[in-house]
Write an enzyme that holds these catalytic residues in place. Sequence first.
Site, PDB file in Angstrom:
ATOM      1  N   LYS A 129       0.818  -1.267   0.092  1.00 13.34           N
ATOM      2  CA  LYS A 129      -0.014   0.199  -0.035  1.00 13.34           C
ATOM      3  C   LYS A 129       0.885   1.152   0.046  1.00 13.34           C
ATOM      4  O   LYS A 129       0.709   2.294  -0.935  1.00 13.34           O
ATOM      5  CB  LYS A 129      -0.873  -0.042   1.219  1.00 13.34           C
ATOM      6  CG  LYS A 129      -1.654   1.264   1.366  1.00 13.34           C
ATOM      7  CD  LYS A 129      -2.350   1.458   2.817  1.00 13.34           C
ATOM      8  CE  LYS A 129      -1.325   2.068   3.637  1.00 13.34           C
ATOM      9  NZ  LYS A 129      -2.173   2.384   4.936  1.00 13.34           N
ATOM     10  N   ASN A 130       1.955   1.306   0.814  1.00  9.12           N
ATOM     11  CA  ASN A 130       2.854   2.380   0.924  1.00  9.12           C
ATOM     12  C   ASN A 130       3.610   2.863  -0.101  1.00  9.12           C
ATOM     13  O   ASN A 130       4.320   3.834  -0.308  1.00  9.12           O
ATOM     14  CB  ASN A 130       3.475   2.357   1.987  1.00  9.12           C
ATOM     15  CG  ASN A 130       2.636   2.506   3.459  1.00  9.12           C
ATOM     16  OD1 ASN A 130       1.647   3.114   3.336  1.00  9.12           O
ATOM     17  ND2 ASN A 130       3.261   1.925   4.707  1.00  9.12           N
ATOM     18  N   CYS A 174      -3.849  13.040  13.292  1.00  7.06           N
ATOM     19  CA  CYS A 174      -3.238  11.415  13.031  1.00  7.06           C
ATOM     20  C   CYS A 174      -3.453  10.849  14.348  1.00  7.06           C
ATOM     21  O   CYS A 174      -2.996  11.242  15.308  1.00  7.06           O
ATOM     22  CB  CYS A 174      -2.046  11.579  12.451  1.00  7.06           C
ATOM     23  SG  CYS A 174      -1.768   9.505  12.161  1.00  7.06           S
ATOM     24  N   ARG A 177       2.201  14.227  12.230  1.00  6.29           N
ATOM     25  CA  ARG A 177       2.945  13.995  10.874  1.00  6.29           C
ATOM     26  C   ARG A 177       2.716  15.276  10.325  1.00  6.29           C
ATOM     27  O   ARG A 177       2.264  15.495   9.214  1.00  6.29           O
ATOM     28  CB  ARG A 177       2.375  12.870  10.307  1.00  6.29           C
ATOM     29  CG  ARG A 177       2.189  11.448  10.927  1.00  6.29           C
ATOM     30  CD  ARG A 177       1.758  10.635   9.815  1.00  6.29           C
ATOM     31  NE  ARG A 177       1.651   9.219  10.537  1.00  6.29           N
ATOM     32  CZ  ARG A 177       1.208   8.036   9.932  1.00  6.29           C
ATOM     33  NH1 ARG A 177       1.030   8.249   8.498  1.00  6.29           N
ATOM     34  NH2 ARG A 177       1.167   6.865  10.477  1.00  6.29           N
ATOM     35  N   ASP A 215       6.242   0.298  11.815  1.00  7.07           N
ATOM     36  CA  ASP A 215       4.870  -0.286  11.544  1.00  7.07           C
ATOM     37  C   ASP A 215       4.664  -1.805  11.954  1.00  7.07           C
ATOM     38  O   ASP A 215       3.854  -2.429  11.861  1.00  7.07           O
ATOM     39  CB  ASP A 215       4.822  -0.435   9.986  1.00  7.07           C
ATOM     40  CG  ASP A 215       4.003   1.072   9.484  1.00  7.07           C
ATOM     41  OD1 ASP A 215       3.782   1.940  10.449  1.00  7.07           O
ATOM     42  OD2 ASP A 215       3.914   1.463   8.343  1.00  7.07           O
ATOM     43  N   ARG A 226      -7.777  -0.598   5.802  1.00  9.25           N
ATOM     44  CA  ARG A 226      -6.861   0.390   5.303  1.00  9.25           C
ATOM     45  C   ARG A 226      -5.657  -0.054   4.834  1.00  9.25           C
ATOM     46  O   ARG A 226      -4.982   0.641   3.913  1.00  9.25           O
ATOM     47  CB  ARG A 226      -6.657   1.733   6.172  1.00  9.25           C
ATOM     48  CG  ARG A 226      -8.021   2.350   6.411  1.00  9.25           C
ATOM     49  CD  ARG A 226      -7.533   3.560   7.572  1.00  9.25           C
ATOM     50  NE  ARG A 226      -6.404   4.158   6.892  1.00  9.25           N
ATOM     51  CZ  ARG A 226      -5.556   4.623   7.518  1.00  9.25           C
ATOM     52  NH1 ARG A 226      -5.013   4.206   8.468  1.00  9.25           N
ATOM     53  NH2 ARG A 226      -4.741   5.293   6.727  1.00  9.25           N
TER      54      ARG A 226
END
Length: 423
Positions: free
Chosen positions: A22-23, A117, A122, A305, A397
């Site tokens: 995804k990133n 967030c 961020r 993460d 997500r």
Amino acid sequence: MDQLLLRGNGPLRGELRISGAKNAALPCLAATLLAREPVRIRNIPHLRDITTTLELLSTLGARILVDGQLGIEVDPRTVHSLVAPYELVKTMRASILVLGPLVARFGAAEVSLPGGCAIGSRPVNLHLAGLQALGAEIALEDGFVKARAKRLQGARIVMDMVSVTGTENLLMAATLAEGYTTIENAACEPEVVDLAKCLTAMGARIAGAGSSVIEIEGVAELHGAEHSVLPDRIETGTYLVATAMASGDVTLKRTDPRILDAVMAKLREAGARIDEGENSIRIRMDRRPRAVDLRTAPYPAFPTDMQAQFMAMNCIAEGRGVLTETIFENRFMHVSELQRLGADISTDGKIAVVRGVPRLRGAPVMATDLRASASLVLAGLVAEGETRIHRIYHLDRGYEVIEEKLSALGADIRRISGERSVA
């Protein structure tokens, strides 16, 4: 709201295909705005954040074509709006990635500020300072970043801190700037390298991606291209930890072990046996894991993460593990939910001390962010009794059909659709 229901039921066994990252997919989709022809991005995961990005590109006027082979074609020739509205940006902070491409390609952009967030600050100031260094005029008005530039000019940009999305935004903008641009203290993550590969396929001239100094020679225009997104290293790591916790023998296919060194080193330290193939990883675990210490830091160090998933593993491990979080200030929100399952965790600022217990016990828990959600799923896989996870939209997500993938490995997990979630 959907919920997940889990019951701990023993080892995981089988094979699993890892989705595209995804990133990496998000910045590559934003990069399509730079081209004068359609761009096709392959190996796109089916996730909520991808859907949001496609809605944003459509709102700008781009034509989107989705095929049945995990591919998306974006035609930017029909872009007619340079405004990224709050209604879309508020749901996904990565929407700020359209700012650099819009200014570079169309000379203007209005992008809503992303807002707060859950896992901490961020700030977008790095993005804005970099664009100003490239010659853009920046104004903050009515909650929007408004940027204008007749044509961006190459510059030396020294980033105050390492920022993945900041590096990506400025890298995209610099591809169409006049002259040479150097980005110093750039992020080295594999997703940045993947974006550089995508841009290079479109005709950009980039050197140094994957190091702390990236050099870009601006070109007059970028053309159409095809690019396949790299495998998701965080999804890979999550299923590796799941196997280490629940024991078993699992092979992950269509992944890249070369970008998971820090994660696999810690799993080996915990007692896992790991075999690396060119595009696969096999993990075997036949014992209770040993607790590990870790400290998060920018790539190639241990990724933030993966911190929550390793915390979950330490909860049922032998011994005591100390986790230090250096990236985000609010990334221990999963602690209280793991404690509801019987975990022994104490925190002091950026440090969490986890003392392993012989077993966790199922309970209702609440997901607070994407990776916290993953940690609760992993804990539920090994907890006695029933674990019910509320607010799992966070999972959607970043994890493609996680319940189906875990079920295929033998986990007792199912999604309960449409039931009312706890407040």
